[in-house]
Design an enzyme around this catalytic site. Structure first.
Site, mmCIF file in Angstrom:
data_model
loop_
_atom_site.group_PDB
_atom_site.id
_atom_site.type_symbol
_atom_site.label_atom_id
_atom_site.label_comp_id
_atom_site.label_asym_id
_atom_site.label_seq_id
_atom_site.Cartn_x
_atom_site.Cartn_y
_atom_site.Cartn_z
ATOM 1 N N ASP A 36 0.824 -1.203 0.000
ATOM 2 C CA ASP A 36 0.000 0.000 0.000
ATOM 3 C C ASP A 36 0.857 1.251 0.000
ATOM 4 O OD1 ASP A 36 -2.048 -1.714 0.105
ATOM 5 O OD2 ASP A 36 -2.955 -0.926 1.947
ATOM 6 N N TYR A 39 2.205 2.039 -3.358
ATOM 7 C CA TYR A 39 1.125 2.585 -4.187
ATOM 8 C C TYR A 39 0.917 4.058 -3.852
ATOM 9 C CZ TYR A 39 -3.522 3.247 -6.202
ATOM 10 O OH TYR A 39 -4.588 3.719 -6.928
ATOM 11 N N SER A 85 -36.872 -3.342 -15.363
ATOM 12 C CA SER A 85 -36.895 -3.996 -14.048
ATOM 13 C C SER A 85 -37.266 -5.464 -14.260
ATOM 14 C CB SER A 85 -37.873 -3.302 -13.125
ATOM 15 O OG SER A 85 -39.140 -3.332 -13.726
ATOM 16 N N GLU A 117 -27.334 -15.564 -11.077
ATOM 17 C CA GLU A 117 -26.473 -14.646 -10.317
ATOM 18 C C GLU A 117 -27.156 -14.255 -9.019
ATOM 19 O OE1 GLU A 117 -26.001 -11.202 -12.822
ATOM 20 O OE2 GLU A 117 -25.954 -12.465 -14.604
ATOM 21 N N LYS A 119 -28.907 -11.837 -6.650
ATOM 22 C CA LYS A 119 -29.558 -10.547 -6.875
ATOM 23 C C LYS A 119 -29.067 -9.609 -5.777
ATOM 24 C CE LYS A 119 -33.900 -8.351 -8.059
ATOM 25 N NZ LYS A 119 -33.824 -7.155 -7.233
ATOM 26 N N LYS A 297 -31.120 -15.397 -15.986
ATOM 27 C CA LYS A 297 -31.263 -14.753 -17.296
ATOM 28 C C LYS A 297 -30.940 -15.766 -18.384
ATOM 29 C CE LYS A 297 -28.957 -10.806 -15.237
ATOM 30 N NZ LYS A 297 -27.677 -10.115 -15.160
ATOM 31 N N CYS A 415 -28.196 9.832 33.073
ATOM 32 C CA CYS A 415 -27.619 8.568 32.627
ATOM 33 C C CYS A 415 -28.078 7.450 33.567
ATOM 34 C CB CYS A 415 -26.096 8.669 32.630
ATOM 35 S SG CYS A 415 -25.290 7.090 32.329
ATOM 36 N N CYS A 418 -24.617 6.346 35.516
ATOM 37 C CA CYS A 418 -23.850 7.177 36.450
ATOM 38 C C CYS A 418 -24.623 8.385 36.959
ATOM 39 C CB CYS A 418 -22.534 7.622 35.813
ATOM 40 S SG CYS A 418 -22.740 8.909 34.572
ATOM 41 N N CYS A 438 -18.233 8.043 33.578
ATOM 42 C CA CYS A 438 -19.367 7.128 33.548
ATOM 43 C C CYS A 438 -18.864 5.689 33.431
ATOM 44 C CB CYS A 438 -20.269 7.453 32.363
ATOM 45 S SG CYS A 438 -21.604 6.276 32.170
HETATM 46 S S1 IVH Z 1 -30.034 -7.888 -14.375
HETATM 47 C C1 IVH Z 1 -33.763 -6.247 -17.051
HETATM 48 N N1 IVH Z 1 -28.621 -8.885 -12.472
HETATM 49 O O1 IVH Z 1 -32.378 -5.813 -9.802
HETATM 50 C C2 IVH Z 1 -33.090 -5.977 -15.778
HETATM 51 N N2 IVH Z 1 -30.110 -7.107 -11.966
HETATM 52 O O2 IVH Z 1 -35.287 -5.703 -10.498
HETATM 53 C C3 IVH Z 1 -31.859 -6.797 -15.732
HETATM 54 N N3 IVH Z 1 -30.076 -6.426 -9.643
HETATM 55 O O3 IVH Z 1 -32.497 -2.793 -11.501
HETATM 56 C C4 IVH Z 1 -31.238 -6.654 -14.446
HETATM 57 N N4 IVH Z 1 -28.558 -7.854 -8.966
HETATM 58 O O4 IVH Z 1 -30.586 -3.139 -9.897
HETATM 59 C C5 IVH Z 1 -29.541 -7.978 -12.800
HETATM 60 N N5 IVH Z 1 -27.271 -9.870 -10.869
HETATM 61 C C6 IVH Z 1 -28.192 -8.962 -11.209
HETATM 62 C C7 IVH Z 1 -28.749 -8.063 -10.285
HETATM 63 C C8 IVH Z 1 -29.711 -7.148 -10.698
HETATM 64 C C9 IVH Z 1 -29.361 -6.872 -8.611
HETATM 65 C C10 IVH Z 1 -31.080 -5.345 -9.577
HETATM 66 C C11 IVH Z 1 -30.854 -4.284 -10.619
HETATM 67 C C12 IVH Z 1 -32.157 -4.121 -11.341
HETATM 68 C C13 IVH Z 1 -33.106 -4.807 -10.442
HETATM 69 C C14 IVH Z 1 -34.201 -5.407 -11.279
#
Ligand code: IVH
Length: 676
Positions: A36, A39, A85, A117, A119, A297, A415, A418, A438
C-alpha cells in the site's frame, strides 16, 4: 504557468499506467503485487505533477478517485437504452413455469440455458465508456432518465476508469454502456454504522441505504471515503463489438477489467437454476454482501431477442426472491443503553421470536429520531426483520394491534448508569451521557480494547470488566497492565488458575499489532480498517501522535472529518497520558501489516473452506500475520486449500487442479515450520 517538460509528461503517463494496473490487481483481482505504501507514494507523486502542471490532468486519471468539489444538484442523464426492471418468482414451481414460458416463446429448436447470479441488494448504475474511457455514470432513475453521478462513481476503486485490453478476442469497443450494482459489503456496512453511532450520526438501516446514501452525495469527497464496491451484470447500448451470450459477455467484462460476481453460475437448464437458488439461499447469511434472491437470465442473446420484453421487464429474465426473514413480536420494554462514547441508544427488549432460524430477543432502535419516526411504543406489536445477517431490525410498529396500554419511550435526562446529565448535541440525532467517569462508558471502552478485533485479551470479557470497573481497579485501558494476579484472584468466580491465565493473556497482548492497538484506543471514526491504514502509513504510535490533519488527509481513504477527529483525539492530554502509560507498561506493538514480506507464508495464497474449529476471520488473520494471502475462490493461483469438515465444491475444484490441501493442523505446522 510553465508547460510540462517532455520528461514530466512521460513520467505522469507511466505513473498513471502503473497505478491503474496496481489498482486493478488490488480491487478487481484481489491479488496485489505492491505494498500500500508503494502505491501511495506513486499516487502522491502523480497528484504533485498534476497539481504543478494542470494540463496533465485527465478525467480518467487515478487521482480523480479522491472526489471533486461539491455540486449543487445532480444533472439528469437519458439512458440510451431503457433500464428495465424484473418480474419476480418466489418458488421453484413458479420458476419452472417461467422456464416453460420462455421455452414456448423461444421455439422448439432453441436451446434455453441460463446465467444465474445473486440478486445484489444495492443501487443499479449505468456507466458509458467511449473508446474505453469512462464518460458518464448514472443511476437508474425512472429507467429512462437517471441522475448523473459520474464524480461519485469514479471514486469507487473497483470501477475501471479506463477499459484494459488484455485479450485479443475482445478489443475495446467504441461505445459500451455497462450496467451493474453498486453495493456496500456487510462488514464495511457494520463498521460504517459503528462509527456513525460513535459520532452520534444517524445510522443507515441496511447496506442498500448506505450504498444509496453514499452514491447520492453532492460532495464526492465524502463518497470517496466510503468503501463502495461494484459488480457488473448487464449491457445497454454497445457499438463496435457483439456477443453471443452472457457467458461471453462476462468473459469480455473481465478482460476489460470490469468486475463480475464470482458466484455467478452458468446453468445448462432450469433445474440447475433451482439447485443454485437452494445453495445461495442456504449460504445467504455468510455472503459478503446482501442479496435478496437470485436473478436468472437466458444465456443466449439470440434467444433473449426472440423472447423479447413486455412493458418494463424482459421476458428472458426473472428475479427468484428469497423468502423474507420477518416476524412479529411484542416490545416488552425499551431501555436506554450507554455506549463507550456515552451515546445513549434505545434498545427494544422483545418477546423472543424465531426469525429465519435465529431467536431474536432484542433490537437496537438506533436513536430517538427513529423511535419517533416509526412511532414505536412499549407494548407495541412490531414487525421485525433479520436483514441478511443476524442483526435484527424493527421495520415498523403495527398500530392496529394497540390496546391502549402502550407507553411512549422517553429518553432519560440522567444517565441510567452514572446519573450524569444526558444531553442532545445541537443538530445530532444522538443523546449522550456527559459524565466523564461514567462506568458504562468505561466498561464499553475496556471491552472494546480487549476484544478480538483489538488487542485481544483472552478471558477479559463483559463480566470481568464490570467487576474491575466496579471495584475501581481499572479507570482506563492503561490500568489493565497494572493488574496483579492477587487482585484478579480476589474477584468473584475467579480461580487461581484463571487469574494466572488472565495475567498471561494481558502480558501477551503487549506484543499486539499496531493496527489492533490503534483500533483498541477507540478513536472516533477509526475502526479496524482505518486503523490498519494508519498503522501501515505511520508505522509507530509516535509518528501517529505527531500527524497533522494535512498528512492524514493524504492517506488513502481518510477524509477531512476523520483526519480532524484523529488529530483531536491524539491531541487531548488525557489520551496522551493513557498512551504514555501504555508504553511505560511495555506495550510494543509490532508492525504485522496485512502483507508481511518476511513471514513464513510469504507469497502464498490460501483459500479457506468448510467448517473450521475457530471463526474463519481468525484463521485468515493468522495467515496474513504470517505473510500469506487469503482469497475467496480456488484458482490455479491458489497454493493451499485449508479444508474443514463438510468442505464442498471448493475442495473438489482444488483436487481437480491438484492444489495442496491442508487441515488446520497442517496449516499450523506450515506456519511453525517456516512455510516449508
Ligand atoms: S439484471 C432487465 N442482475 O435488480 C433488468 N439485476 O429488479 C436486468 N439487480 O435494476 C437486471 N442484482 O438493480 C440484474 N445480478 C443482477 C442483479 C440485478 C441486482 C437489480 C438491478 C435491477 C433490479 C431489477
Amino acid at each position: 504557468m510553465a508547460q510540462a517538460p517532455e520528461k514530466t509528461i512521460r513520467r505522469a503517463k507511466k505513473l498513471r499506467a502503473a497505478l491503474e494496473q496496481h489498482s486493478h490487481r488490488y480491487y478487481v483481482l484481489d491479488d496485489p503485487t505492491v505494498s500500500d505504501s508503494a502505491y501511495d507514494e506513486m499516487f502522491r507523486e502523480l497528484v504533485g505533477l498534476e497539481g504543478q502542471y494542470p494540463e496533465l490532468q485527465s478525467g480518467s486519471s487515478p487521482t480523480q478517485r479522491v472526489g471533486a468539489p461539491p455540486a449543487d444538484k445532480f444533472e439528469s442523464v437519458r439512458h440510451a437504452r431503457a433500464m428495465l426492471s424484473l418480474d419476480n418468482v418466489t418458488s421453484a414451481e413458479e420458476f419452472l413455469e417461467f422456464d416453460e414460458r420462455v421455452r414456448r416463446q423461444a421455439g422448439e429448436s432453441a436451446l434455453v440455458q441460463y446465467m444465474a447470479e445473486p440478486k445484489l441488494d444495492g443501487i443499479a448504475v449505468e456507466i458509458v465508456f467511449e473508446n474505453g474511457e469512462l464518460i458518464v455514470a448514472s443511476t437508474r432513475g425512472d429507467g429512462v432518465n437517471g441522475e448523473n453521478i459520474t464524480a461519485n462513481v469514479k471514486t469507487i476503486r473497483s470501477v475501471a476508469l479506463r477499459l484494459r485490453e488484455s485479450d485479443a478476442r475482445w478489443p475495446v469497443p467504441t461505445r459500451l454502456d455497462v450496467r451493474g450494482e453498486v453495493i456496500f459489503g456487510r462488514r464495511d456496512f457494520e463498521e460504517l454504522n459503528r462509527q456513525r453511532e460513535l459520532n452520534g450520526e444517524p445510522l443507515f438501516a441496511n447496506p442498500r441505504n448506505a450504498a444509496a446514501g453514499s452514491l447520492r452525495q453532492l460532495d464526492s469527497r465524502i463518497t470517496a471515503t466510503r468503501p463502495l464496491d461494484v459488480y457488473f451484470h448487464g449491457l445497454g447500448l454497445v457499438e463496435g463489438v457483439s456477443f453471443d451470450s452472457l457467458v461471453e459477455l462476462f468473459e469480455a467484462f473481465r478482460s476489460w477489467g470490469l468486475r463480475t460476481n464470482p458466484l455467478n453460475r452458468f446453468c445448462p437448464d432450469a433445474t440447475d437454476v433451482v439447485g443454485y437458488f437452494g445453495e445461495i439461499t442456504e449460504g445467504r447469511d455468510a455472503l459478503p454482501f446482501e442479496a435478496d434472491g437470485v436473478v436468472a437470465k437466458v444465456n443466449s442473446f439470440a434467444v433473449q431477442r426472440q423472447v423479447g420484453e413486455v412493458s418494463r421487464s424482459p421476458r428472458w429474465a426473472v428475479a427468484f426472491k428469497f423468502k423474507a426473514q420477518q416476524g412479529t413480536t411484542r416490545v416488552r420494554d425499551i431501555v436506554p443503553s450507554v455506549g463507550r462514547t456515552g451515546v445513549v441508544t434505545p434498545i427494544a427488549e422483545l418477546e423472543p421470536v424465531a426469525v429465519g432460524g435465529v431467536t431474536i430477543s432484542n433490537a437496537s432502535l438506533h436513536n430517538m429520531d427513529e423511535v419517533e419516526r416509526k412511532d414505536i411504543r412499549i407494548g407495541d406489536v412490531v414487525l421485525i426483520e433479520r436483514a441478511g445477517d443476524v442483526i435484527p431490525y424493527v421495520v415498523k410498529s403495527i398500530p392496529e394491534e394497540r390496546t391502549g396500554d402502550e407507553r411512549e419511550f422517553v429518553m432519560p435526562q440522567q444517565c441510567p448508569v452514572c446519573g450524569s446529565p444526558v444531553k442532545r448535541e445541537e443538530g445530532a440525532a444522538a443523546f449522550r451521557c456527559i459524565g466523564m467517569q461514567c462506568p458504562a462508558q468505561l466498561r464499553e471502552s475496556l471491552r472494546h480494547f480487549a476484544s478480538k478485533h483489538a488487542v485481544d485479551i483472552d478471558g477479559l470479557g463483559e463480566k470481568l470488566v464490570a467487576q474491575l470497573v466496579e471495584r475501581g481497579l481499572v479507570r482506563d485501558v492503561a490500568d489493565i497492565y497494572a493488574l496483579t494476579e492477587e487482585q484478579v484472584a480476589g474477584l468473584d468466580r475467579m480461580a487461581a488458575k484463571s487469574a494466572r491465565n488472565l495475567i498471561a493473556a494481558i502480558e501477551a497482548s503487549k506484543g499486539t499489532t499496531l493496527a489492533r492497538l490503534i483500533n483498541g484506543l477507540g478513536v472516533p471514526q477509526v475502526g479496524e480498517h482505518v486503523a490498519t491504514l494508519l498503522a501501515e502509513e505511520f508505522g509507530s504510535v509516535e509518528a501517529l501522535l505527531g500527524a497533522t490533519e494535512e498528512t492524514l488527509i493524504g492517506v488513502r481513504e481518510i477524509g477531512p472529518q476523520t483526519a480532524r477527529e484523529i488529530v483531536a483525539f491524539f491531541g487531548a492530554e488525557q489520551n496522551r497520558d493513557v498512551i504514555g502509560r501504555l508504553q511505560a507498561a511495555g506495550i510494543r506493538p509490532t508492525l504485522a501489516s496485512r502483507r508481511r514480506d518476511d513471514g513464513p507464508l510469504n507469497g502464498k495464497t490460501f483459500v479457506l473452506t468448510g467448517a473450521l474449529s475457530v471463526p474463519r476471520d481468525q484463521v485468515a488473520r493468522q495467515i496474513s500475520a504470517a505473510g500469506g494471502k487469503v482469497t475467496t475462490s480456488v484458482s490455479k493461483k491458489t497454493d493451499y486449500l485449508v479444508a474443514g469438515s463438510d468442505a464442498g465444491s471448493k475442495l473438489e475444484k482444488a483436487q481437480r487442479l491438484e492444489i495442496a490441501i491442508l487441515d488446520e493442523a497442517g496449516l499450523e505446522a506450515l506456519i511453525e515450520g517456516g512455510g516449508q
